[in-house]
Scaffold this motif. Structure first.
Motif, PDB file in Angstrom:
ATOM      1  N   LEU A 289       3.553  -5.764   5.387  1.00 42.64           N
ATOM      2  CA  LEU A 289       4.282  -4.704   5.274  1.00 42.64           C
ATOM      3  C   LEU A 289       4.675  -4.239   3.654  1.00 42.64           C
ATOM      4  N   ALA A 290       4.433  -5.472   2.620  1.00 39.53           N
ATOM      5  CA  ALA A 290       4.958  -5.183   1.398  1.00 39.53           C
ATOM      6  C   ALA A 290       3.629  -4.121   0.746  1.00 39.53           C
ATOM      7  N   ALA A 291       2.112  -4.604   1.284  1.00 35.50           N
ATOM      8  CA  ALA A 291       1.526  -3.950   0.574  1.00 35.50           C
ATOM      9  C   ALA A 291       1.101  -2.520   1.486  1.00 35.50           C
ATOM     10  N   GLY A 292       1.926  -2.227   2.070  1.00 34.70           N
ATOM     11  CA  GLY A 292       1.395  -1.150   2.839  1.00 34.70           C
ATOM     12  C   GLY A 292       1.701  -0.805   4.686  1.00 34.70           C
ATOM     13  N   PRO A 293       1.297  -1.173   5.050  1.00 39.75           N
ATOM     14  CA  PRO A 293       1.313  -0.475   6.624  1.00 39.75           C
ATOM     15  C   PRO A 293       3.288  -0.912   6.388  1.00 39.75           C
ATOM     16  N   SER A 294       3.560   0.547   7.257  1.00 35.79           N
ATOM     17  CA  SER A 294       4.831   0.389   8.242  1.00 35.79           C
ATOM     18  C   SER A 294       5.081  -0.368   9.534  1.00 35.79           C
ATOM     19  N   ALA A 295       4.219  -0.981  10.037  1.00 38.29           N
ATOM     20  CA  ALA A 295       5.390  -2.154  10.983  1.00 38.29           C
ATOM     21  C   ALA A 295       3.672  -3.476  11.057  1.00 38.29           C
ATOM     22  N   VAL A 296       3.740  -4.550  11.538  1.00 37.27           N
ATOM     23  CA  VAL A 296       2.846  -4.913  11.883  1.00 37.27           C
ATOM     24  C   VAL A 296       2.873  -5.617  13.333  1.00 37.27           C
ATOM     25  N   VAL A 297       1.843  -5.823  13.849  1.00 38.43           N
ATOM     26  CA  VAL A 297       1.955  -6.159  15.517  1.00 38.43           C
ATOM     27  C   VAL A 297       1.284  -7.656  15.085  1.00 38.43           C
ATOM     28  N   ILE A 298       2.654  -8.817  16.122  1.00 39.98           N
ATOM     29  CA  ILE A 298       1.270 -10.283  16.161  1.00 39.98           C
ATOM     30  C   ILE A 298       1.579 -10.114  17.375  1.00 39.98           C
ATOM     31  N   THR A 299       0.011 -10.812  18.144  1.00 41.46           N
ATOM     32  CA  THR A 299      -0.232 -11.005  19.767  1.00 41.46           C
ATOM     33  C   THR A 299      -0.180 -12.720  19.564  1.00 41.46           C
ATOM     34  N   GLN A 300       0.467 -13.234  20.704  1.00 46.44           N
ATOM     35  CA  GLN A 300       0.537 -14.469  20.410  1.00 46.44           C
ATOM     36  C   GLN A 300      -0.182 -15.055  22.190  1.00 46.44           C
ATOM     37  N   GLY A 301      -0.723 -13.931  22.776  1.00 47.73           N
ATOM     38  CA  GLY A 301      -1.494 -14.206  23.701  1.00 47.73           C
ATOM     39  C   GLY A 301      -0.064 -14.310  24.870  1.00 47.73           C
ATOM     40  N   GLY A 302       0.239 -15.506  26.015  1.00 46.34           N
ATOM     41  CA  GLY A 302       0.321 -15.442  26.616  1.00 46.34           C
ATOM     42  C   GLY A 302       1.486 -15.363  26.824  1.00 46.34           C
ATOM     43  N   ASP A 303       2.425 -15.813  24.992  1.00 48.58           N
ATOM     44  CA  ASP A 303       3.694 -15.892  24.571  1.00 48.58           C
ATOM     45  C   ASP A 303       4.107 -14.878  24.276  1.00 48.58           C
ATOM     46  N   GLY A 304       3.435 -13.288  24.394  1.00 50.83           N
ATOM     47  CA  GLY A 304       4.215 -11.716  23.782  1.00 50.83           C
ATOM     48  C   GLY A 304       3.762 -11.385  22.307  1.00 50.83           C
ATOM     49  N   LEU A 305       4.463 -10.546  22.237  1.00 47.02           N
ATOM     50  CA  LEU A 305       4.441  -9.690  20.973  1.00 47.02           C
ATOM     51  C   LEU A 305       5.405  -9.547  20.431  1.00 47.02           C
ATOM     52  N   THR A 306       5.108  -9.746  19.163  1.00 43.95           N
ATOM     53  CA  THR A 306       6.064  -9.377  18.061  1.00 43.95           C
ATOM     54  C   THR A 306       5.282  -8.431  17.044  1.00 43.95           C
ATOM     55  N   ALA A 307       6.467  -7.029  16.620  1.00 42.26           N
ATOM     56  CA  ALA A 307       6.279  -6.254  15.935  1.00 42.26           C
ATOM     57  C   ALA A 307       7.669  -6.784  14.877  1.00 42.26           C
ATOM     58  N   TYR A 308       6.748  -6.585  13.445  1.00 41.59           N
ATOM     59  CA  TYR A 308       7.794  -6.437  11.917  1.00 41.59           C
ATOM     60  C   TYR A 308       7.525  -4.839  11.189  1.00 41.59           C
ATOM     61  N   THR A 309       8.704  -4.274  11.258  1.00 45.50           N
ATOM     62  CA  THR A 309       8.403  -3.444  10.040  1.00 45.50           C
ATOM     63  C   THR A 309       9.378  -3.621   8.851  1.00 45.50           C
ATOM     64  N   ARG A 310       9.280  -1.941   8.094  1.00 39.19           N
ATOM     65  CA  ARG A 310       9.034  -1.995   6.742  1.00 39.19           C
ATOM     66  C   ARG A 310      10.545  -2.452   6.519  1.00 39.19           C
ATOM     67  N   ASP A 311      11.522  -1.252   7.358  1.00 37.90           N
ATOM     68  CA  ASP A 311      12.871  -1.880   7.486  1.00 37.90           C
ATOM     69  C   ASP A 311      13.176  -2.818   7.339  1.00 37.90           C
ATOM     70  N   GLY A 312      12.909  -4.076   7.701  1.00 35.08           N
ATOM     71  CA  GLY A 312      13.712  -5.119   8.258  1.00 35.08           C
ATOM     72  C   GLY A 312      13.506  -5.915   9.585  1.00 35.08           C
ATOM     73  N   GLY A 313      12.742  -4.954  10.618  1.00 33.42           N
ATOM     74  CA  GLY A 313      13.122  -5.139  12.071  1.00 33.42           C
ATOM     75  C   GLY A 313      12.253  -6.043  12.415  1.00 33.42           C
ATOM     76  N   VAL A 314      12.872  -6.930  13.717  1.00 30.06           N
ATOM     77  CA  VAL A 314      11.806  -7.749  13.844  1.00 30.06           C
ATOM     78  C   VAL A 314      11.744  -7.796  15.601  1.00 30.06           C
ATOM     79  N   TYR A 315      10.517  -7.445  16.295  1.00 33.07           N
ATOM     80  CA  TYR A 315      11.207  -7.252  17.806  1.00 33.07           C
ATOM     81  C   TYR A 315      10.127  -7.862  18.755  1.00 33.07           C
ATOM     82  N   THR A 316      10.107  -8.297  19.529  1.00 33.01           N
ATOM     83  CA  THR A 316       9.699  -9.146  20.398  1.00 33.01           C
ATOM     84  C   THR A 316       9.805  -9.211  21.526  1.00 33.01           C
ATOM     85  N   VAL A 317       8.883  -9.125  22.513  1.00 27.34           N
ATOM     86  CA  VAL A 317       8.257  -9.153  24.217  1.00 27.34           C
ATOM     87  C   VAL A 317       7.947 -10.316  24.496  1.00 27.34           C
ATOM     88  N   PRO A 318       7.868 -10.731  25.756  1.00 27.33           N
ATOM     89  CA  PRO A 318       7.848 -11.908  26.478  1.00 27.33           C
ATOM     90  C   PRO A 318       6.494 -11.565  27.120  1.00 27.33           C
TER      91      PRO A 318
END
Length: 302
Positions: A200-229
Motif C-alpha cells: 500500500l505504501a508503494a501505491g495501491p489504494s487497496a490490497v485484497v488477499i484471497t485465502q481460498g475457503g477461508d475468505g477474503l481480506t481487504a487492506y486500505t491505505r487509511d489503515g482499514g482491515v476488512y474480512t469476510v469468510p
C-alpha cells in the motif's frame, strides 16, 4: 467500460486420474476468465489481447462475444494458441504446466488508445511474464495510470514460467505506483514477499488477499482491515475462482461508482464487507462446477 488486458489460452483439464488421463480442452487464461466473468455479471467489458487465428482462438473469441464482451481491441495472429495443462488435486486445487513457445499472445503490442468510456483496466498472470508481450502490457499499465484510469493487478503467480524469481519480484514492486487495486492469493503473497502495508505504501489504494475457503481480506491505505469468510460449497475444482473474485471486485466497484482512488477511499466498513461478500459468493459458484465457469448476475444476487 472495464478493459481486461492479458492472455487467452486453452486449459487442458484431465478427465480422470493417472498420467495418461484424457484431457478436455477448456477456454481459459486469468485475464480471459476475468473478462468472461465481468460480462456475465453485467459490466460493460472489452478484452485487449492478441489471439491466434486457429480453431482455439476462434472458440475463445466466440465465448467472449456470447458473453457480451467487446472484442474489437483484440489483435490476431497466425501463431498457435498457448496451452496450459492442468492437474487438479484431491481438494480441487489446480496447478499448471504451460506450452508457450511461439504462441500468438506473446506478440501483443500496446494499443495507442483504449475504448471510449474506459473506466478501469485490469492486468495479470502470464501476460506480465512472457516477453516481448510482457513489456507491452507493462507499458499499457503505466500509461493507463498516468492518464488517471483506475488500474487493477492480479499477479496470479505461475512460478514455472518465471525463470528469474528475484528479478520478477523487483519488477512487481516497480508496477505498484501504477496500481489502484492489488488483488492476490495468500500463496501469491507468500511467494512475492512483503506485506499488504508495504505494498500500500508503494501505491495501491487497496490490497485484497484471497485465502481460498477461508475468505477474503481487504487492506486500505487509511489503515482499514476488512474480512469476510468464504462461502461453504462443495468444491469441484478451483479453476477460475481467483479470476472470478477479480471480476466481482471490479464489477462491485463499478456499481458503486468507486472506480477511482478517491472514491475507493469512501467505501467504509459496510461497503467493503458487502463488496467482499459478493466476491466470495461469486467465487463459490465458480468452485461448485468444473472448469472456469463464472456465475451470471442472478446467481449471486442478494
Amino acid at each position: 467500460m472495464i478493459v481486461v488486458a492479458g492472455e487467452a489460452l486453452i486449459d487442458l483439464v484431465p478427465q480422470g486420474t493417472g498420467a495418461l488421463a484424457p484431457l478436455r480442452p477448456a477456454l481459459g487464461g486469468g485475464p480471459y476468465n476475468t473478462a468472461v466473468a465481468l460480462g456475465r455479471l453485467g459490466s460493460p467489458t472489452a478484452f485487449c489481447s492478441r489471439v491466434s487465428r486457429d480453431a482455439f482462438g476462434e472458440a475463445l473469441l466466440e465465448r467472449l462475444r456470447e458473453t457480451g464482451v467487446d472484442v474489437s481491441p483484440v489483435q490476431r495472429g497466425p501463431e498457435p494458441t498457448t496451452l496450459a495443462v492442468a492437474s487438479v488435486g484431491t481438494d480441487g486445487s489446480a496447478a499448471y504446466s504451460f506450452y508457450v513457445e511461439g504462441t500468438a499472445d506473446r506478440l501483443f503490442t500496446a494499443p495507442s488508445t483504449l475504448p471510449v468510456g474506459t473506466r478501469a483496466v485490469s492486468f495479470g498472470t502470464c501476460s506480465l511474464v512472457l516477453e516481448p508481450g510482457a513489456s507491452a502490457y507493462e507499458g499499457l499499465l503505466r500509461d493507463s495510470a498516468a492518464r488517471g484510469v483506475f488500474t487493477a493487478l492480479d499477479p496470479n503467480i505461475r512460478a514455472g514460467l518465471i525463470p528469474a524469481p528475484d528479478a520478477y519480484r523487483t519488477r512487481f514492486k516497480s508496477w505498484l505506483p501504477s496500481v489502484s487495486l492489488l488483488k492476490l492469493s495468500a500463496e501469491d503473497a507468500e511467494w512475492l514477499g512483503g506485506t499488504p502495508r508495504e505494498w500500500l505504501a508503494a501505491g495501491p489504494s487497496a490490497v485484497v488477499i484471497t485465502q481460498g475457503g477461508d475468505g477474503l481480506t481487504a487492506y486500505t491505505r487509511d489503515g482499514g482491515v476488512y474480512t469476510v469468510p468464504g462461502e461453504q460449497v462443495r468444491v469441484v475444482d478451483t479453476i477460475g475462482a481467483g479470476d472470478t473474485v477479480n471480476a466481482a471486485l471490479l464489477h462491485g466497484l463499478a456499481v458503486r461508482n468507486a472506480l477511482g482512488d478517491r472514491e475507493l477511499a469512501t467505501l467504509g466498513p459496510q461497503g467493503w464487507t458487502d463488496l467482499l461478500g459478493f466476491a466470495a459468493r461469486a467465487a463459490a459458484v465458480t468452485c461448485s462446477r468444473a472448469g472456469a465457469q463464472p456465475p451470471y448476475a442472478h446467481e449471486v444476487a442478494g
